[in-house]
Design a protein around this motif. Structure first.
Motif, PDB file in Angstrom:
ATOM      1  N   TYR A 252       8.683  -8.966  14.630  1.00 52.15           N
ATOM      2  CA  TYR A 252       7.855  -7.879  15.690  1.00 52.15           C
ATOM      3  C   TYR A 252       6.992  -7.055  14.578  1.00 52.15           C
ATOM      4  O   TYR A 252       7.519  -6.524  13.642  1.00 52.15           O
ATOM      5  CB  TYR A 252       8.868  -7.016  16.272  1.00 52.15           C
ATOM      6  CG  TYR A 252       8.167  -5.718  16.859  1.00 52.15           C
ATOM      7  CD1 TYR A 252       7.610  -5.891  18.055  1.00 52.15           C
ATOM      8  CD2 TYR A 252       8.417  -4.594  16.442  1.00 52.15           C
ATOM      9  CE1 TYR A 252       6.673  -4.744  18.554  1.00 52.15           C
ATOM     10  CE2 TYR A 252       7.691  -3.201  16.919  1.00 52.15           C
ATOM     11  CZ  TYR A 252       7.114  -3.382  18.154  1.00 52.15           C
ATOM     12  OH  TYR A 252       6.606  -2.369  18.614  1.00 52.15           O
ATOM     13  N   GLU A 253       5.812  -6.851  14.837  1.00 45.65           N
ATOM     14  CA  GLU A 253       4.851  -5.891  14.332  1.00 45.65           C
ATOM     15  C   GLU A 253       4.715  -4.693  14.813  1.00 45.65           C
ATOM     16  O   GLU A 253       4.084  -4.645  16.061  1.00 45.65           O
ATOM     17  CB  GLU A 253       3.539  -6.854  13.784  1.00 45.65           C
ATOM     18  CG  GLU A 253       3.821  -7.714  12.940  1.00 45.65           C
ATOM     19  CD  GLU A 253       2.487  -8.514  12.775  1.00 45.65           C
ATOM     20  OE1 GLU A 253       1.610  -7.876  12.765  1.00 45.65           O
ATOM     21  OE2 GLU A 253       2.432  -9.471  11.801  1.00 45.65           O
ATOM     22  N   ARG A 254       4.762  -3.699  14.375  1.00 45.25           N
ATOM     23  CA  ARG A 254       4.621  -2.268  14.819  1.00 45.25           C
ATOM     24  C   ARG A 254       3.249  -1.904  14.972  1.00 45.25           C
ATOM     25  O   ARG A 254       2.556  -2.582  14.186  1.00 45.25           O
ATOM     26  CB  ARG A 254       5.371  -1.179  13.884  1.00 45.25           C
ATOM     27  CG  ARG A 254       6.996  -1.305  14.112  1.00 45.25           C
ATOM     28  CD  ARG A 254       7.143  -0.228  13.014  1.00 45.25           C
ATOM     29  NE  ARG A 254       7.124   1.298  13.739  1.00 45.25           N
ATOM     30  CZ  ARG A 254       7.363   2.221  12.865  1.00 45.25           C
ATOM     31  NH1 ARG A 254       7.982   2.207  11.946  1.00 45.25           N
ATOM     32  NH2 ARG A 254       6.962   3.486  13.591  1.00 45.25           N
ATOM     33  N   PRO A 255       2.610  -1.214  15.707  1.00 47.71           N
ATOM     34  CA  PRO A 255       1.229  -1.032  16.079  1.00 47.71           C
ATOM     35  C   PRO A 255       0.924  -0.187  14.805  1.00 47.71           C
ATOM     36  O   PRO A 255       1.640   0.540  14.155  1.00 47.71           O
ATOM     37  CB  PRO A 255       1.229  -0.067  17.203  1.00 47.71           C
ATOM     38  CG  PRO A 255       2.594   0.674  17.543  1.00 47.71           C
ATOM     39  CD  PRO A 255       3.241  -0.534  17.117  1.00 47.71           C
ATOM     40  N   PRO A 256      -0.446   0.167  14.149  1.00 48.77           N
ATOM     41  CA  PRO A 256      -1.014   0.768  13.061  1.00 48.77           C
ATOM     42  C   PRO A 256      -0.684   2.132  13.271  1.00 48.77           C
ATOM     43  O   PRO A 256      -0.738   2.773  14.479  1.00 48.77           O
ATOM     44  CB  PRO A 256      -2.513   0.452  13.192  1.00 48.77           C
ATOM     45  CG  PRO A 256      -2.571  -0.577  14.084  1.00 48.77           C
ATOM     46  CD  PRO A 256      -1.525  -0.835  14.940  1.00 48.77           C
ATOM     47  N   GLN A 257      -0.308   2.902  12.291  1.00 51.91           N
ATOM     48  CA  GLN A 257      -0.004   4.393  12.086  1.00 51.91           C
ATOM     49  C   GLN A 257      -0.979   5.220  12.701  1.00 51.91           C
ATOM     50  O   GLN A 257      -0.816   6.286  13.093  1.00 51.91           O
ATOM     51  CB  GLN A 257       0.592   4.663  10.894  1.00 51.91           C
ATOM     52  CG  GLN A 257       2.012   4.096  10.472  1.00 51.91           C
ATOM     53  CD  GLN A 257       2.613   4.924   9.464  1.00 51.91           C
ATOM     54  OE1 GLN A 257       1.934   5.566   8.426  1.00 51.91           O
ATOM     55  NE2 GLN A 257       3.705   4.502   8.877  1.00 51.91           N
ATOM     56  N   SER A 258      -2.281   4.670  12.406  1.00 52.67           N
ATOM     57  CA  SER A 258      -3.479   5.375  12.771  1.00 52.67           C
ATOM     58  C   SER A 258      -3.355   5.533  14.375  1.00 52.67           C
ATOM     59  O   SER A 258      -4.399   6.613  14.809  1.00 52.67           O
ATOM     60  CB  SER A 258      -4.810   4.678  12.292  1.00 52.67           C
ATOM     61  OG  SER A 258      -4.755   3.400  12.771  1.00 52.67           O
ATOM     62  N   GLU A 259      -2.835   4.841  15.000  1.00 54.61           N
ATOM     63  CA  GLU A 259      -2.922   4.960  16.537  1.00 54.61           C
ATOM     64  C   GLU A 259      -1.771   6.003  17.180  1.00 54.61           C
ATOM     65  O   GLU A 259      -1.918   6.256  18.271  1.00 54.61           O
ATOM     66  CB  GLU A 259      -2.662   3.515  17.296  1.00 54.61           C
ATOM     67  CG  GLU A 259      -3.637   2.529  16.835  1.00 54.61           C
ATOM     68  CD  GLU A 259      -3.305   1.123  17.466  1.00 54.61           C
ATOM     69  OE1 GLU A 259      -2.316   1.142  18.364  1.00 54.61           O
ATOM     70  OE2 GLU A 259      -4.163   0.382  17.172  1.00 54.61           O
TER      71      GLU A 259
END
Length: 279
Positions: A252-259
């Motif tokens: 699983y890959e988390r969404p970018p922190q910038s979002e």
């Protein structure tokens, strides 16, 4: 109660105080587990002069307790509807169920203290309270509620010193109210009200316990020790669940922190400032 001009007791040594405070707080956690496991119902009343140290004692008692088990009841002034109810009715709603501890930061004894002195109740209401309070408390005790009543005693000189200290402290100014300051000009009225209250409501099933509070450290240690030793109990520790091993990643890959909206790192700014000052 200490009188005007009486010598203040030597403040309890900080190192001794902190060591005993930690020991008693650990015992309170074990006591809490006994209450929860055995389904006891515990009510503790904290009464006394304004600035006598009730609030700070409650804070130390509950510091490490589970708020779902031990809660504080600090009721505001009654509403118009509540004033038409049976006097004890709104307090009954805050009594504990099985496995709970309730600490009243002031209680139904408002009627025998501030309401009496300030004229917020009639003479008939006041005298009826003095008759009903022991009966009400007998009903609680007969039903299995463990009840403790503490009166925090402080001298007029020490009370005034604490008021003046609060007035200068922006973090504690909220603790001062015009009603609190009335206790200075009505000192003897409050003393008389307290004496009458104790004579009428200190019973074999619900006696008053006086806590000398010229030194707050001593008063906290003394009330915590008395509470623990006056209630026969078997200290218990909660069953600690086993912490499982973390499973292997499954991709699983988390969404970018910038979002996401992150709280600004104010702490980093402070650390950089301190580092810059030292260089």
């Amino acid at each position: 109660m200490a009188s005007r001009g009486a010598k203040r007791p030597r403040k309890m040594d900080l190192e001794v105080y902190e060591a005993e405070l930690g020991r008693l707080q650990a015992e309170l956690v074990a006591f809490q587990e006994w209450v929860r496991t055995t389904g006891q119902r515990v009510v503790v009343l904290f009464e006394g002069r304004d600035a006598a140290g009730k609030g700070s004692a409650i804070k130390r008692i509950t510091e490490y307790l589970n708020p779902r088990v031990a809660r504080i009841a600090a009721l505001p002034a009654p509403t118009g509807r509540e004033r038409t109810q049976w006097y004890f009715q709104r307090y009954v709603a805050h009594l504990p169920a099985a496995g709970e501890i309730v600490l009243f930061d002031r209680s139904w004894y408002n009627r025998a203290g501030v309401e009496r002195v300030m004229g917020f109740c009639s003479d008939d209401q006041y005298h009826l309270f003095l008759e009903q309070a022991p009966v009400f408390e007998r009903m609680l005790v007969d039903d299995g509620v463990i009840l403790r009543k503490y009166w925090f005693s402080v001298s007029d000189v020490e009370q005034e010193r604490r008021f003046r200290s609060r007035a200068k402290d922006p973090m504690r100014q909220w603790k001062l109210s015009p009603m609190d300051l009335e206790s200075i000009t009505r000192w003897e009225d409050y003393s008389e009200a307290k004496d009458v209250m104790m004579a009428a409501t200190s019973t074999a099933w619900a006696p008053w316990h006086v806590v000398e509070s010229e030194d707050k450290r001593r008063s906290r240690i003394n009330v915590m020790h008395h509470l623990l030793t006056s209630i026969p109990h078997e200290p218990m520790t909660p069953e600690v669940p086993r912490i499982p091993e973390r499973p292997a990643p499954r991709g699983y890959e988390r969404p970018p922190q910038s979002e996401q909206n992150y709280v600004p790192d104010h702490a980093a700014t402070l650390l950089a400032t301190v580092k810059g000052d030292r260089s």
